[in-house]
Scaffold this motif. Sequence first.
Motif, PDB file in Angstrom:
ATOM      1  N   MET A  33      53.936  53.015  46.099  1.00 34.99           N
ATOM      2  CA  MET A  33      53.859  51.664  45.539  1.00 34.99           C
ATOM      3  C   MET A  33      52.423  51.367  45.129  1.00 34.99           C
ATOM      4  SD  MET A  33      55.089  48.088  47.251  1.00 34.99           S
ATOM      5  CE  MET A  33      54.974  46.553  46.330  1.00 34.99           C
ATOM      6  N   VAL A  34      52.263  50.763  43.969  1.00 32.32           N
ATOM      7  CA  VAL A  34      50.945  50.463  43.408  1.00 32.32           C
ATOM      8  C   VAL A  34      50.747  48.950  43.351  1.00 32.32           C
ATOM      9  CG1 VAL A  34      49.480  50.609  41.361  1.00 32.32           C
ATOM     10  CG2 VAL A  34      50.900  52.565  42.023  1.00 32.32           C
ATOM     11  N   SER A  35      49.614  48.492  43.904  1.00 37.38           N
ATOM     12  CA  SER A  35      49.268  47.075  43.864  1.00 37.38           C
ATOM     13  C   SER A  35      48.000  46.871  43.046  1.00 37.38           C
ATOM     14  CB  SER A  35      49.031  46.517  45.272  1.00 37.38           C
ATOM     15  OG  SER A  35      50.181  46.602  46.068  1.00 37.38           O
ATOM     16  N   VAL A  36      47.994  45.836  42.218  1.00 34.61           N
ATOM     17  CA  VAL A  36      46.787  45.365  41.549  1.00 34.61           C
ATOM     18  C   VAL A  36      46.458  44.005  42.133  1.00 34.61           C
ATOM     19  CG1 VAL A  36      45.766  44.580  39.377  1.00 34.61           C
ATOM     20  CG2 VAL A  36      47.208  46.628  39.410  1.00 34.61           C
ATOM     21  N   VAL A  37      45.211  43.820  42.564  1.00 35.15           N
ATOM     22  CA  VAL A  37      44.803  42.543  43.136  1.00 35.15           C
ATOM     23  C   VAL A  37      43.631  41.969  42.335  1.00 35.15           C
ATOM     24  CG1 VAL A  37      45.599  43.221  45.424  1.00 35.15           C
ATOM     25  CG2 VAL A  37      43.204  43.558  44.816  1.00 35.15           C
ATOM     26  N   MET A  38      43.632  40.639  42.212  1.00 38.06           N
ATOM     27  CA  MET A  38      42.615  39.974  41.413  1.00 38.06           C
ATOM     28  C   MET A  38      42.230  38.665  42.097  1.00 38.06           C
ATOM     29  SD  MET A  38      42.863  38.486  37.477  1.00 38.06           S
ATOM     30  CE  MET A  38      43.475  40.035  36.821  1.00 38.06           C
ATOM     31  N   ALA A  39      40.936  38.423  42.223  1.00 39.27           N
ATOM     32  CA  ALA A  39      40.426  37.146  42.712  1.00 39.27           C
ATOM     33  C   ALA A  39      39.997  36.329  41.498  1.00 39.27           C
ATOM     34  CB  ALA A  39      39.256  37.364  43.663  1.00 39.27           C
ATOM     35  N   THR A  40      40.652  35.196  41.276  1.00 41.60           N
ATOM     36  CA  THR A  40      40.358  34.407  40.073  1.00 41.60           C
ATOM     37  C   THR A  40      39.567  33.157  40.421  1.00 41.60           C
ATOM     38  OG1 THR A  40      42.396  33.067  40.148  1.00 41.60           O
ATOM     39  CG2 THR A  40      42.504  35.206  39.035  1.00 41.60           C
ATOM     40  N   TYR A  41      38.713  32.774  39.455  1.00 43.43           N
ATOM     41  CA  TYR A  41      37.953  31.529  39.580  1.00 43.43           C
ATOM     42  C   TYR A  41      37.406  31.161  38.209  1.00 43.43           C
ATOM     43  CZ  TYR A  41      34.488  28.056  40.919  1.00 43.43           C
ATOM     44  OH  TYR A  41      33.748  26.907  41.021  1.00 43.43           O
ATOM     45  N   ASN A  42      37.880  30.061  37.679  1.00 38.33           N
ATOM     46  CA  ASN A  42      37.417  29.567  36.371  1.00 38.33           C
ATOM     47  C   ASN A  42      37.411  30.676  35.319  1.00 38.33           C
ATOM     48  OD1 ASN A  42      37.136  27.034  37.484  1.00 38.33           O
ATOM     49  ND2 ASN A  42      34.905  27.064  37.550  1.00 38.33           N
ATOM     50  N   GLY A  43      38.534  31.354  35.218  1.00 42.55           N
ATOM     51  CA  GLY A  43      38.594  32.518  34.337  1.00 42.55           C
ATOM     52  C   GLY A  43      39.442  32.351  33.089  1.00 42.55           C
ATOM     53  N   GLU A  44      39.785  31.123  32.732  1.00 43.79           N
ATOM     54  CA  GLU A  44      40.732  30.925  31.636  1.00 43.79           C
ATOM     55  C   GLU A  44      40.256  31.516  30.306  1.00 43.79           C
ATOM     56  OE1 GLU A  44      41.428  26.893  30.546  1.00 43.79           O
ATOM     57  OE2 GLU A  44      39.301  26.356  30.423  1.00 43.79           O
ATOM     58  N   LYS A  45      38.956  31.623  30.115  1.00 45.21           N
ATOM     59  CA  LYS A  45      38.425  32.029  28.816  1.00 45.21           C
ATOM     60  C   LYS A  45      38.752  33.475  28.465  1.00 45.21           C
ATOM     61  CE  LYS A  45      34.197  31.799  26.040  1.00 45.21           C
ATOM     62  NZ  LYS A  45      32.756  31.402  26.038  1.00 45.21           N
ATOM     63  N   TYR A  46      38.767  34.364  29.476  1.00 47.35           N
ATOM     64  CA  TYR A  46      38.925  35.799  29.199  1.00 47.35           C
ATOM     65  C   TYR A  46      40.140  36.443  29.866  1.00 47.35           C
ATOM     66  CZ  TYR A  46      33.972  35.178  27.976  1.00 47.35           C
ATOM     67  OH  TYR A  46      32.796  34.739  27.437  1.00 47.35           O
ATOM     68  N   ILE A  47      40.811  35.727  30.745  1.00 43.31           N
ATOM     69  CA  ILE A  47      41.776  36.376  31.626  1.00 43.31           C
ATOM     70  C   ILE A  47      42.988  36.940  30.900  1.00 43.31           C
ATOM     71  CG2 ILE A  47      43.143  34.303  32.214  1.00 43.31           C
ATOM     72  CD1 ILE A  47      43.080  35.371  35.150  1.00 43.31           C
ATOM     73  N   ILE A  48      43.406  36.335  29.794  1.00 34.66           N
ATOM     74  CA  ILE A  48      44.599  36.818  29.080  1.00 34.66           C
ATOM     75  C   ILE A  48      44.432  38.267  28.645  1.00 34.66           C
ATOM     76  CG2 ILE A  48      45.934  36.600  26.948  1.00 34.66           C
ATOM     77  CD1 ILE A  48      46.776  34.594  28.960  1.00 34.66           C
ATOM     78  N   GLU A  49      43.247  38.619  28.157  1.00 38.34           N
ATOM     79  CA  GLU A  49      43.015  39.989  27.690  1.00 38.34           C
ATOM     80  C   GLU A  49      43.178  40.989  28.827  1.00 38.34           C
ATOM     81  OE1 GLU A  49      39.877  42.394  24.794  1.00 38.34           O
ATOM     82  OE2 GLU A  49      39.377  40.391  25.537  1.00 38.34           O
ATOM     83  N   GLN A  50      42.718  40.624  30.024  1.00 39.49           N
ATOM     84  CA  GLN A  50      42.887  41.525  31.165  1.00 39.49           C
ATOM     85  C   GLN A  50      44.339  41.555  31.635  1.00 39.49           C
ATOM     86  OE1 GLN A  50      41.887  43.995  32.382  1.00 39.49           O
ATOM     87  NE2 GLN A  50      41.329  43.999  34.537  1.00 39.49           N
ATOM     88  N   LEU A  51      45.010  40.425  31.654  1.00 41.88           N
ATOM     89  CA  LEU A  51      46.419  40.411  32.023  1.00 41.88           C
ATOM     90  C   LEU A  51      47.225  41.305  31.085  1.00 41.88           C
ATOM     91  CD1 LEU A  51      47.013  36.624  32.851  1.00 41.88           C
ATOM     92  CD2 LEU A  51      46.457  38.495  34.434  1.00 41.88           C
ATOM     93  N   ASP A  52      46.900  41.268  29.796  1.00 39.76           N
ATOM     94  CA  ASP A  52      47.585  42.140  28.832  1.00 39.76           C
ATOM     95  C   ASP A  52      47.371  43.609  29.176  1.00 39.76           C
ATOM     96  OD1 ASP A  52      48.688  40.123  27.264  1.00 39.76           O
ATOM     97  OD2 ASP A  52      47.060  40.120  25.800  1.00 39.76           O
ATOM     98  N   SER A  53      46.128  43.963  29.519  1.00 35.62           N
ATOM     99  CA  SER A  53      45.830  45.380  29.770  1.00 35.62           C
ATOM    100  C   SER A  53      46.482  45.876  31.059  1.00 35.62           C
ATOM    101  CB  SER A  53      44.315  45.616  29.802  1.00 35.62           C
ATOM    102  OG  SER A  53      43.722  45.115  30.976  1.00 35.62           O
ATOM    103  N   ILE A  54      46.784  44.970  31.975  1.00 35.92           N
ATOM    104  CA  ILE A  54      47.521  45.348  33.190  1.00 35.92           C
ATOM    105  C   ILE A  54      49.016  45.438  32.889  1.00 35.92           C
ATOM    106  CG2 ILE A  54      48.141  44.615  35.526  1.00 35.92           C
ATOM    107  CD1 ILE A  54      45.357  43.263  35.669  1.00 35.92           C
ATOM    108  N   ARG A  55      49.541  44.463  32.189  1.00 39.95           N
ATOM    109  CA  ARG A  55      50.988  44.439  31.877  1.00 39.95           C
ATOM    110  C   ARG A  55      51.403  45.626  31.028  1.00 39.95           C
ATOM    111  NH1 ARG A  55      53.659  42.499  27.451  1.00 39.95           N
ATOM    112  NH2 ARG A  55      51.733  41.555  26.652  1.00 39.95           N
TER     113      ARG A  55
END
Length: 321
Positions: A1-23
């Motif tokens: 089983m593979v887990s990806v973990v992310m700690a977010t804080y005020n990241g709305e500006k760039y986070i979509i691009e990273q979510l895409d690269s994980i998905r």
Amino acid sequence: MVSVVMATYNGEKYIIEQLDSIRLQTQPPDEVIMCDDVSSDNTVQVVKSYIEEYGLDNWQIIENEKNLGYYDNFFKTIFMSRGDTIYLSDQDDVWDLNKIKTFEALYAEKPEAMMIQSNVKFIDSLGRPLRTREPYHLIPDTGELIKLPAESMCKHQGSGYTMSFRREVSDVIEKNSLDKLKEGHRFHDVLLGIAAIALGDCYLDQRIYDKHRLHDSNATRRSGTSSVSDRTKAKQLEIVTSRVQDFSTMLNYCTDDKREILEQFRDVAQKRKDLIERFSPRKFFRVAGVRKYYSSKLGVFTDLMYSLGLEKLLLFMYKHI
């Protein structure tokens, strides 16, 4: 089983691009866990909308009730995960789409590997490449997979945003509450790296699987600034004391072949602590004799300046290097 973990804080500006690269990974993770550290922007809503839009039932974002700071927030997220292998993700990076597939094949091939990192390319706020100052882990780039020497990992554990590791690494930290021993200038990736090399081997895939974004708001840029601006004698003493503690603690869990190297780095950290607390020629020559264990060429000089009470001069020099 593979887990990806992310700690977010005020990241709305760039986070979509990273979510895409994980998905869009060629081997998708089995779970993605994000903990938001009381963002004041729309990060949480952006992530929730993203999860709903793509029907990502194995993704979740948890909202902290109070701000923990990225160290505690990352460990909270790590300890919530269930994967046999865990991947740390920064909220504003961009992954190569073959990252997980490649690393999982390496883990299958090398059962002794406790941690795998990759080379990284730095980008600016607009995604434009930035020149790096030096090779990652100070190792010339050959584009190959290499086993990181234990001595190298003890000097520099690497950067969390490139790290993946086996469950055993986080288990030893969680079960023994090692994350709570955080006096000094502590980072989550330092503790993870020391634990990984104590338990097994660490590898570096010198191909680039991560684009790491540097901008005024991210933790890397903030920590780099504070590590210079906060270099008082008291802070340096806290840092070195935590190094003594790290290596001493990991001696209780290390494999037999790592015991000697961990003892050496513990003893070096203790010599540094003794010098910084109070200068004497004998202490200085003891430290100078183990300079090869420093991660920086200026390390002995830096400790000497602190021990002599010349921290203001040292701070001036760092700001103008």
